[in-house]
Scaffold this motif. Structure first.
Motif, mmCIF file in Angstrom:
data_model
loop_
_atom_site.group_PDB
_atom_site.id
_atom_site.type_symbol
_atom_site.label_atom_id
_atom_site.label_comp_id
_atom_site.label_asym_id
_atom_site.label_seq_id
_atom_site.Cartn_x
_atom_site.Cartn_y
_atom_site.Cartn_z
ATOM 1 N N ALA A 69 0.755 -1.215 -0.122
ATOM 2 C CA ALA A 69 0.042 0.034 0.170
ATOM 3 C C ALA A 69 0.690 1.272 -0.070
ATOM 4 N N ALA A 70 0.302 2.148 -0.654
ATOM 5 C CA ALA A 70 1.269 3.477 -0.737
ATOM 6 C C ALA A 70 0.014 4.606 -0.172
ATOM 7 N N VAL A 71 0.438 5.511 0.715
ATOM 8 C CA VAL A 71 -0.514 6.538 1.230
ATOM 9 C C VAL A 71 -0.127 7.939 0.639
ATOM 10 N N ALA A 72 -0.950 8.549 -0.025
ATOM 11 C CA ALA A 72 -0.727 9.882 -0.674
ATOM 12 C C ALA A 72 -1.223 10.854 -0.118
ATOM 13 N N GLY A 73 -0.483 11.889 0.458
ATOM 14 C CA GLY A 73 -1.133 13.184 0.951
ATOM 15 C C GLY A 73 -1.313 14.208 0.032
ATOM 16 N N GLN A 74 -1.597 15.496 0.254
ATOM 17 C CA GLN A 74 -1.582 16.371 -0.898
ATOM 18 C C GLN A 74 -0.259 16.809 -1.458
ATOM 19 N N ILE A 75 -0.135 17.654 -2.290
ATOM 20 C CA ILE A 75 1.154 18.027 -2.786
ATOM 21 C C ILE A 75 2.063 18.471 -1.639
ATOM 22 N N PHE A 76 3.143 17.650 -1.835
ATOM 23 C CA PHE A 76 4.131 17.963 -0.870
ATOM 24 C C PHE A 76 3.652 18.042 0.799
ATOM 25 N N THR A 77 2.714 17.370 1.150
ATOM 26 C CA THR A 77 2.096 17.318 2.448
ATOM 27 C C THR A 77 1.887 15.948 2.820
ATOM 28 N N SER A 78 2.301 15.835 3.981
ATOM 29 C CA SER A 78 2.131 14.354 4.650
ATOM 30 C C SER A 78 0.743 13.843 4.789
ATOM 31 N N PRO A 79 0.750 12.536 4.558
ATOM 32 C CA PRO A 79 -0.910 11.946 4.717
ATOM 33 C C PRO A 79 -0.987 12.003 6.368
ATOM 34 N N THR A 80 -2.464 11.847 6.443
ATOM 35 C CA THR A 80 -2.860 11.974 7.908
ATOM 36 C C THR A 80 -2.753 10.688 8.664
ATOM 37 N N PRO A 81 -2.634 10.608 9.661
ATOM 38 C CA PRO A 81 -2.608 9.465 10.603
ATOM 39 C C PRO A 81 -3.596 8.358 10.518
ATOM 40 N N ASN A 82 -4.927 9.107 9.826
ATOM 41 C CA ASN A 82 -6.018 8.176 9.872
ATOM 42 C C ASN A 82 -5.842 7.493 8.415
ATOM 43 N N GLU A 83 -5.335 8.188 7.306
ATOM 44 C CA GLU A 83 -4.989 7.646 6.028
ATOM 45 C C GLU A 83 -4.144 6.417 6.273
ATOM 46 N N VAL A 84 -3.113 6.616 6.882
ATOM 47 C CA VAL A 84 -1.929 5.533 7.188
ATOM 48 C C VAL A 84 -2.466 4.211 7.687
ATOM 49 N N LEU A 85 -3.481 4.665 8.900
ATOM 50 C CA LEU A 85 -3.962 3.617 9.846
ATOM 51 C C LEU A 85 -4.974 2.850 8.800
ATOM 52 N N SER A 86 -5.648 3.327 7.959
ATOM 53 C CA SER A 86 -6.348 2.850 6.953
ATOM 54 C C SER A 86 -5.660 1.598 6.023
ATOM 55 N N ALA A 87 -4.484 2.144 5.601
ATOM 56 C CA ALA A 87 -3.539 1.278 4.941
ATOM 57 C C ALA A 87 -2.981 0.108 5.625
ATOM 58 N N ILE A 88 -2.696 0.540 7.025
ATOM 59 C CA ILE A 88 -2.157 -0.593 7.892
ATOM 60 C C ILE A 88 -3.220 -1.836 7.927
#
Length: 327
Positions: A69-88
């Motif tokens: 899985a790859a988690v995409a934030g907005q342009i040059f912006t880190s993805p949110t913890p909730n998005e990363v958690l969804s990937a995990i």
């Protein structure tokens, strides 16, 4: 500057939709900016990601033998913890999950927060932080060195370890080993244009080069007139050799990475000079990669990455992998 997609609110969403439609082996988690493999294997899961604008990173490395899985934030912006958690949650097959994190303050903070939330749910999570940029010790967005194109080697080699069925602790050990042995440095000839605003991310006068640029346009070690390409390549290689203690008979994987607007022909010329310089040092090049692996939108420039290999890493580097940006 003109941009093809003038709607900043939908840029990343539309980009991800187009990406997964182009590659049937990938899918997008509904309601998220997470790209996953369409089918998961029973193994340790690998998750990476970061701000958009570095394509083909990171979704381009989702596939067999690489990321799950790859988690995409907005342009040059880190993805949110909730998005990363969804990937995990999505990639967890009961064997644990490894997070591959580039060393930027926002990425580290948000990925670590997601890891803690996943652990509270009973998911085993480990992480590796990649800090391969030898240009500067600290920068605008980091404490310590930045994580740049060398991260792709971590995706590949840790992915091969997971794919063959290694335990979470073993995959982490190998990922940490790669992170400790990979070194990068880049330069820019022009800034990149933010598609959300149509404006440049930084200013660089015509005829000038920024040595040691970051992939978000962070300042490097110096700025000056553009020198001959052989001299520019030598500057990058010399710094990498100094930091990595490369010596005669060392074996390496070499990556010449375009920043987004440098023609492949010019990258090949960069490779000519880089390989010649390493040959002069007695360094053996086991594998060379030339192309765009981690860009900075439409920045003109390139980076050089060197990974010091041993028999274990060579075997994993050569293992089969199938992802849109790795064939």
């Amino acid at each position: 500057m003109n941009v093809l997609h003038p709607n900043p609110d939908r840029f990343v969403t539309d980009m991800l939709d187009g990406f997964v439609r182009s590659y049937p082996g990938l899918a997008r988690l509904q309601g998220t900016q997470v790209v996953v493999r369409a089918q998961f294997d029973r193994k340790v899961g690998l998750v990476s990601g970061g701000g958009s604008g570095h394509e083909p990173a990171h979704a381009g490395y989702v596939g067999y033998g690489m990321l799950d899985a790859a988690v995409a934030g907005q342009i040059f912006t880190s993805p949110t913890p909730n998005e990363v958690l969804s990937a995990i949650r999505a990639v967890n097959q009961g064997f644990g999950v490894l997070l591959v994190i580039k060393n930027y303050t926002g990425d580290v903070m948000n990925f670590e927060m997601a890891a803690e939330m996943a652990q509270d749910e009973g998911i085993a999570v480990e992480k590796v932080i990649v800090a391969d940029d030898v240009a500067v010790e600290n920068s605008t967005f980091t404490i310590g060195r930045r994580g740049v194109a060398g991260t792709v080697f971590v995706h590949k080699i840790a992915g091969a370890s997971a794919q063959r069925g290694d335990s979470l602790q073993e995959v982490k050990r190998i990922a940490d080993k790669v992170a400790a042995r990979v070194f990068s440095m880049g330069l820019a000839l022009s800034p990149c244009t933010l598609p959300t605003t149509g404006k440049s991310s930084f200013e660089l006068p015509a005829g000038q080069v920024e040595i040691g640029i970051g992939i978000h346009g962070e300042p490097g070690v110096r700025r000056g007139p553009i020198a001959p390409l052989a001299e520019l390549v030598d500057t990058l290689i010399s710094r990498i050799v100094e930091e990595s203690s490369l010596g005669e008979n060392d074996e390496v994987a070499l990556m010449i990475n375009g920043m987004g607007a440098t023609p492949l022909g010019e990258l090949s010329i960069c490779a000519r000079y880089a390989t010649a310089r390493l040959d002069d040092l007695g360094v053996k090049i086991y594998k060379s990669l030339v192309g765009e692996y981690m860009t900075s939108l439409n920045m003109a420039g390139f980076s050089v990455t060197v990974l010091k290999l041993d028999s274990e890493l060579k075997s994993l580097l050569d293992a089969p992998a199938h992802a849109p940006a790795w064939r």
